[in-house]
Design an enzyme around this catalytic site. Sequence first.
Site, PDB file in Angstrom:
ATOM      1  N   ASP A 183      64.724  37.904  58.983  1.00 53.79           N
ATOM      2  CA  ASP A 183      64.325  38.184  60.356  1.00 53.79           C
ATOM      3  C   ASP A 183      64.983  37.237  61.355  1.00 53.79           C
ATOM      4  O   ASP A 183      65.670  36.286  60.979  1.00 53.79           O
ATOM      5  CB  ASP A 183      62.800  38.098  60.499  1.00 53.79           C
ATOM      6  CG  ASP A 183      62.210  36.867  59.796  1.00 53.79           C
ATOM      7  OD1 ASP A 183      62.944  35.865  59.649  1.00 53.79           O
ATOM      8  OD2 ASP A 183      61.042  36.906  59.403  1.00 53.79           O
TER       9      ASP A 183
ATOM     10  N   ASN B 238      48.072  35.167  58.612  1.00 57.91           N
ATOM     11  CA  ASN B 238      47.434  36.488  58.706  1.00 57.91           C
ATOM     12  C   ASN B 238      47.988  37.477  57.683  1.00 57.91           C
ATOM     13  O   ASN B 238      47.696  38.667  57.749  1.00 57.91           O
ATOM     14  CB  ASN B 238      47.583  37.056  60.124  1.00 57.91           C
ATOM     15  CG  ASN B 238      49.029  37.279  60.531  1.00 57.91           C
ATOM     16  OD1 ASN B 238      49.960  37.023  59.752  1.00 57.91           O
ATOM     17  ND2 ASN B 238      49.236  37.754  61.749  1.00 57.91           N
TER      18      ASN B 238
ATOM     19  N   HIS C 143      51.218  38.148  57.236  1.00 59.14           N
ATOM     20  CA  HIS C 143      52.492  38.786  57.562  1.00 59.14           C
ATOM     21  C   HIS C 143      53.584  38.276  56.611  1.00 59.14           C
ATOM     22  O   HIS C 143      53.538  37.147  56.132  1.00 59.14           O
ATOM     23  CB  HIS C 143      52.876  38.589  59.041  1.00 59.14           C
ATOM     24  CG  HIS C 143      53.430  37.245  59.391  1.00 59.14           C
ATOM     25  ND1 HIS C 143      52.765  36.367  60.221  1.00 59.14           N
ATOM     26  CD2 HIS C 143      54.588  36.628  59.061  1.00 59.14           C
ATOM     27  CE1 HIS C 143      53.488  35.277  60.385  1.00 59.14           C
ATOM     28  NE2 HIS C 143      54.599  35.400  59.683  1.00 59.14           N
TER      29      HIS C 143
ATOM     30  N   GLU D 284      53.982  42.377  60.825  1.00 59.09           N
ATOM     31  CA  GLU D 284      52.646  41.956  61.220  1.00 59.09           C
ATOM     32  C   GLU D 284      51.588  42.970  60.769  1.00 59.09           C
ATOM     33  O   GLU D 284      51.893  44.140  60.506  1.00 59.09           O
ATOM     34  CB  GLU D 284      52.581  41.810  62.748  1.00 59.09           C
ATOM     35  CG  GLU D 284      53.487  40.731  63.316  1.00 59.09           C
ATOM     36  CD  GLU D 284      52.872  39.334  63.243  1.00 59.09           C
ATOM     37  OE1 GLU D 284      51.994  39.113  62.388  1.00 59.09           O
ATOM     38  OE2 GLU D 284      53.275  38.483  64.048  1.00 59.09           O
TER      39      GLU D 284
END
Length: 247
Positions: free
Chosen positions: A67, A136, A138, A143
């Site tokens: 990314d 979280n 991800h 996400e």
Amino acid sequence: MKIIVCKDYDAVSKKGASIVKDAISMYRKPKLGLATGSTPEGLYRELIAMNQSGELNFEHAETVNLDEYVGIDSSNEQSYHYYMYENLFNHINIRPEHIHIPLAEGDRLDKAVAHYNAELDYVGRRDIQILGMGHNGHIAFIEPSDKLSLRTCVVELTPETIAANSRFFASEDDVPRQAITMGIKDILNTDTLLIMATGEGKAPTVKRLIEGKRLNTHFPASMLHLHTNAILLVDEAAYSLVEDVHE
């Protein structure tokens, strides 16, 4: 999913480098998937040492990255391009033309997505993919959401991810709000998937990954259970909340 628990961050880094070495040393043209963030920095230091001692050769290696932030110049110190060169590429014998990192600097985000998908298709299936997890759940910058993209996409970063990444910037306001990222299909397109997590802060995420019983798009890391050769490499602190039950 195979689970390996090491004593601390240094032990995780050494074990991770050993796993990477085993996955690629038999190939003249190894293919590596790389990650950014603080977790793999120790692993990269180990790989650099292996390369400089002659244990590993990256001359013909091909790499892809997960990314990059949208709208940030590749020369910016907070870009993942800059990170990869500072933490790995500047110190090993890899050819620049064999390095593939997504980039979305202009207005044509659709063009950037198509370009990186083409690069991933060109490189093909990797020998090993290094991966971290966000608090979280991800993975890369995929996400939590009702739907998860299979291929490269542009995503809106959640407030939690923005807050977590703000430690790398002067302030939270400076953190980009979008990123370009591999999709789930491409993350899993590897012979070996090496997932790394260290520190007490990742303990709830590791516990949820290991003890979860269902795939959940609002916890993207759950998709890693679909891979047939996934290795979860953690330190004792990250593993501390897990019940003493293995898969």
